[in-house]
Scaffold this active site. Structure first.
Site, short mmCIF file in Angstrom:
data_model
loop_
_atom_site.label_atom_id
_atom_site.label_comp_id
_atom_site.label_asym_id
_atom_site.label_seq_id
_atom_site.Cartn_x
_atom_site.Cartn_y
_atom_site.Cartn_z
N THR A 123 0.78 -1.21 0.13
CA THR A 123 -0.05 -0.04 -0.09
C THR A 123 0.85 1.22 0.20
OG1 THR A 123 -1.40 1.16 1.64
CG2 THR A 123 -0.07 -0.30 2.63
N ASP A 124 0.29 2.20 -0.42
CA ASP A 124 0.90 3.63 -0.23
C ASP A 124 1.03 4.09 1.03
OD1 ASP A 124 -1.70 4.19 0.07
OD2 ASP A 124 -1.64 5.99 -1.39
N GLU A 125 0.46 3.51 1.87
CA GLU A 125 0.45 3.96 3.34
C GLU A 125 1.75 3.62 3.96
OE1 GLU A 125 -2.98 3.61 5.72
OE2 GLU A 125 -4.44 3.38 4.00
N TYR A 147 -1.57 -0.46 11.08
CA TYR A 147 -2.00 -1.25 9.96
C TYR A 147 -0.71 -0.92 8.68
CZ TYR A 147 -3.29 -1.44 5.05
OH TYR A 147 -3.36 -1.69 3.67
N LYS A 151 2.06 -3.59 7.28
CA LYS A 151 2.35 -3.83 5.95
C LYS A 151 3.94 -3.47 5.46
CE LYS A 151 -0.30 -4.58 3.02
NZ LYS A 151 -0.89 -5.70 2.50
P1 NAD Z 1 -10.10 -6.62 2.39
O1 NAD Z 1 -10.03 -6.39 4.08
O2 NAD Z 1 -11.55 -6.28 1.60
O3 NAD Z 1 -9.85 -8.08 2.26
C1 NAD Z 1 -8.89 -8.89 2.85
C2 NAD Z 1 -9.26 -10.27 2.63
O4 NAD Z 1 -8.27 -11.16 3.33
C3 NAD Z 1 -10.51 -10.69 3.14
O5 NAD Z 1 -11.28 -11.71 2.17
C4 NAD Z 1 -10.09 -11.45 4.42
O6 NAD Z 1 -10.98 -12.76 4.82
C5 NAD Z 1 -8.68 -12.11 4.03
N1 NAD Z 1 -8.00 -12.47 5.03
C6 NAD Z 1 -7.53 -11.80 6.13
N2 NAD Z 1 -6.91 -12.50 7.21
C7 NAD Z 1 -6.75 -13.57 6.62
C8 NAD Z 1 -5.64 -14.65 6.85
N3 NAD Z 1 -4.97 -14.77 7.83
N4 NAD Z 1 -5.45 -15.64 5.83
C9 NAD Z 1 -6.43 -15.66 4.80
N5 NAD Z 1 -7.23 -14.87 4.37
C10 NAD Z 1 -7.21 -13.66 5.22
O7 NAD Z 1 -8.90 -5.82 1.88
P2 NAD Z 1 -8.99 -5.35 0.38
O8 NAD Z 1 -9.24 -3.82 0.42
O9 NAD Z 1 -9.37 -6.08 -0.72
O10 NAD Z 1 -7.19 -5.48 0.35
C11 NAD Z 1 -6.46 -6.24 -0.08
C12 NAD Z 1 -4.71 -5.96 -0.15
O11 NAD Z 1 -4.57 -4.82 -0.75
C13 NAD Z 1 -4.43 -5.98 1.32
O12 NAD Z 1 -3.18 -6.55 1.55
C14 NAD Z 1 -4.21 -4.43 1.53
O13 NAD Z 1 -3.34 -4.03 2.46
C15 NAD Z 1 -3.99 -4.13 0.03
N6 NAD Z 1 -4.18 -2.66 -0.09
C16 NAD Z 1 -5.61 -2.09 -0.19
C17 NAD Z 1 -6.19 -1.08 -0.47
C18 NAD Z 1 -7.47 -0.38 -0.58
O14 NAD Z 1 -7.83 0.79 -0.57
N7 NAD Z 1 -8.37 -1.19 -0.23
C19 NAD Z 1 -4.92 0.09 -0.98
C20 NAD Z 1 -3.71 -0.39 -1.10
C21 NAD Z 1 -3.44 -1.74 -0.78
#
Ligand code: NAD
Length: 496
Positions: A123-125, A147, A151
């Site tokens: 993530t950009d964070e 968080y 990451k």
């Molecule tokens: P989300 O919270 O919607 O989904 C996370 C998924 O991971 C869920 O389906 C959850 O059940 C699963 N999960 C959690 N813990 C787990 C474990 N121990 N084992 C197996 N599965 C597990 O998240 P998202 O928004 O889809 O983000 C996905 C990825 O992208 C993350 O790594 C997040 O850090 C990264 N990200 C998200 C954003 C954003 O804006 N949403 C931005 C940048 C990066």
């Protein structure tokens, strides 16, 4: 080509799984997802019966499972994470466990089984905030929240495996995603679904700036990096849409025909980052750019939430299976009412006349479950082990999530592995490195000490003390007030 996607039932993961299946007819996809509160099987219902898609419910922190799956695949793409900043501020345990320890388990398995590519979604964070200019991939990481720190730590570990063990690593750092299927705890779906229900929107701070990318654009960029990225490289992925929180809120209000009187100011997030900004020239030079403008993306997104109320209405709606008010169901009910995270649709019990809190209906029997169409999950509060296992199985077959419920006053130290379906009663103190299986009930006032292993379906009565390194074997039953001594084993099915 066989690809393991972790966290595929979440917001971005489901979009990515669908993209792969659509774009690459010969690929086989395995989705490993724990189905935490954020994971939702409904997100992938459309592809559930596609022979090229396999769902495995499980945890990336489980080395046995991860090793088994990594043996079978060519590439791994890791989306699985705990992702909500506000939750990480309240409690960081699960962030450290999944985002860091889970990453370690994946890295070890990738190394051991010679997986050919490992793409980690970051993530950009991780950079922290920047008031002017934009971060390049070579800039230092300085995360602000638990968080983003989890990451960043995951990335550090991965980069060390790249250097030391030459694993075939790729990393993407994307900005804020938005679009359909995002959990309503996040800003855009939270505000859209609240307004659709006639509720005001809670804005912590109008001024912080985020860069927004439409989820499909991000998934196309991830696909681009997976196929064309250079091993060992990190890629920023931005939407080129920097907006203040207030501007985003106003866009949502406009799309739903509301004015700013629907905004309610709430206290600011602790450690708030004031601006995120990415320099994406590296991936642009390689040939990828976002396609969806913020205007088009937000309109489509709001329209989706407007037309899919059954998807978001169901989230957090649960039933309690086993309705005896004086017993576990009553404690579960009180705990849930205190936590107020879920809305309780009612109880399930084989006896329709059982004593229960007023205003909560018995929706049907635990023996023959009713339809339960608009319900996401269940807490199984049945103390008899055989009955609990049977009802849990039936609920799972119906597609319900079995919920973990931990009382706010429970004290869970790092290293604890709490299984799905666990109910831990008020006042429990659980110490380090305790492993707890599925459908375990630990009642009020228990103390469980270090390195204890608790297998599936165990019941531990109130006031019991379980000393270090004890092992409670599957489906044993310990009545109130016992002491299980150091290294003692309670045999499978044993009653005390
Ligand atoms: P989300 O919270 O919607 O989904 C996370 C998924 O991971 C869920 O389906 C959850 O059940 C699963 N999960 C959690 N813990 C787990 C474990 N121990 N084992 C197996 N599965 C597990 O998240 P998202 O928004 O889809 O983000 C996905 C990825 O992208 C993350 O790594 C997040 O850090 C990264 N990200 C998200 C954003 C954003 O804006 N949403 C931005 C940048 C990066």
């Amino acid at each position: 080509m066989r690809i393991l996607v972790t966290g595929g039932s979440g917001f971005i993961g489901n979009c990515f799984v669908k993209l792969l299946l659509e774009k690459y007819p010969s690929y086989q996809i395995i989705n490993l997802d724990k189905l935490t509160y954020a994971g939702n099987r409904d997100n992938l219902r459309d592809v559930e019966h596609d022979p090229r898609y396999t769902f495995v419910q499980g945890d990336i922190c489980d080395p046995h499972l991860v090793n088994k799956l990594c043996q079978e695949v060519d590439w791994v793409v890791n989306f699985a994470a705990e992702t909500h900043v506000d939750r990480s501020i309240v409690s960081s345990d699960s962030f450290v466990r999944t985002d860091i320890f889970g990453m370690y388990v994946l890295l070890e398995a990738v190394k051991r089984h010679n997986v050919k590519k490992f793409l980690h979604i970051s993530t950009d964070e991780v950079y922290g905030d920047i008031l002017e200019g934009s971060f390049k991939e070579t800039d230092r990481m300085l995360p602000s929240s638990p968080y983003s720190a989890s990451k960043a730590a995951a990335e550090m570990l991965a980069l060390s495996y790249l250097r030391t063990h030459t694993i075939p690593l790729l990393i993407t750092r994307s900005s804020n995603n938005y679009g359909p299927y995002q959990h309503p705890e996040k800003l855009i779906p939270c505000f859209a679904t609240r307004l659709l229900q006639g509720k005001k929107v809670p804005l912590h701070n109008p001024t912080p700036i985020r860069d927004w990318i439409y989820v499909q654009d991000n998934c196309e960029a991830v696909d681009f990096v997976l196929h064309q990225g250079v091993i060992g490289e990190v890629y920023n992925i931005g939407g080129n849409n920097e907006r203040t929180n207030l501007e985003v809120t106003q866009e949502i209000l406009r799309a739903l025909g509301k004015d700013s009187s629907w905004i309610e100011r709430v206290s600011d997030r602790k450690g708030q980052d004031m601006r995120y900004s990415l320099d994406c020239s590296k991936i642009h030079t390689l040939g990828w750019r976002p396609k969806i403008s913020f205007q088009a993306g937000i309109e489509h997104t709001i329209e989706w939430y407007k037309t899919h109320p059954t998807w978001w209405n169901k989230i957090n709606k649960i039933v309690i299976a086993g309705a005896n008010r004086a017993g576990h169901a009553g404690v579960v009910f009180n705990t849930l009412t205190l936590l107020s995270d879920h809305s309780i649709a009612g109880f399930l019990d084989k006896n329709p006349h059982v004593e229960r809190p007023s205003d909560y209906p018995i929706l049907g029997s635990t023996e023959e479950l009713p339809e339960l169409g608009g319900i996401e999950g269940a807490v199984v509060a049945i103390s008899d082990n055989v009955g609990r296992a049977a009802v849990s199985r039936r609920l799972k077959e119906k597609g319900l999530k079995l919920l973990t419920l931990i009382h706010p006053h429970a004290f869970l130290t790092p290293g604890v592995l709490v299984g799905e379906g666990t109910f831990i009663g008020p006042g429990a103190v659980i110490n380090a490195n305790v492993r707890i299986g599925n459908n375990v009930i630990i009642s009020a006032g228990c103390v469980v000490n270090n390195d204890v292993i608790i297998e599936d379906g165990v019941y531990v009565g109130p006031g019991t003390v379980v000393d270090s390194r004890a092992r409670l074997r599957e489906a044993c039953f310990i009545d109130a007030g016992h002491r299980i001594k150091v290294d003692e084993v309670v045999a499978a099915g044993e009653k005390r």
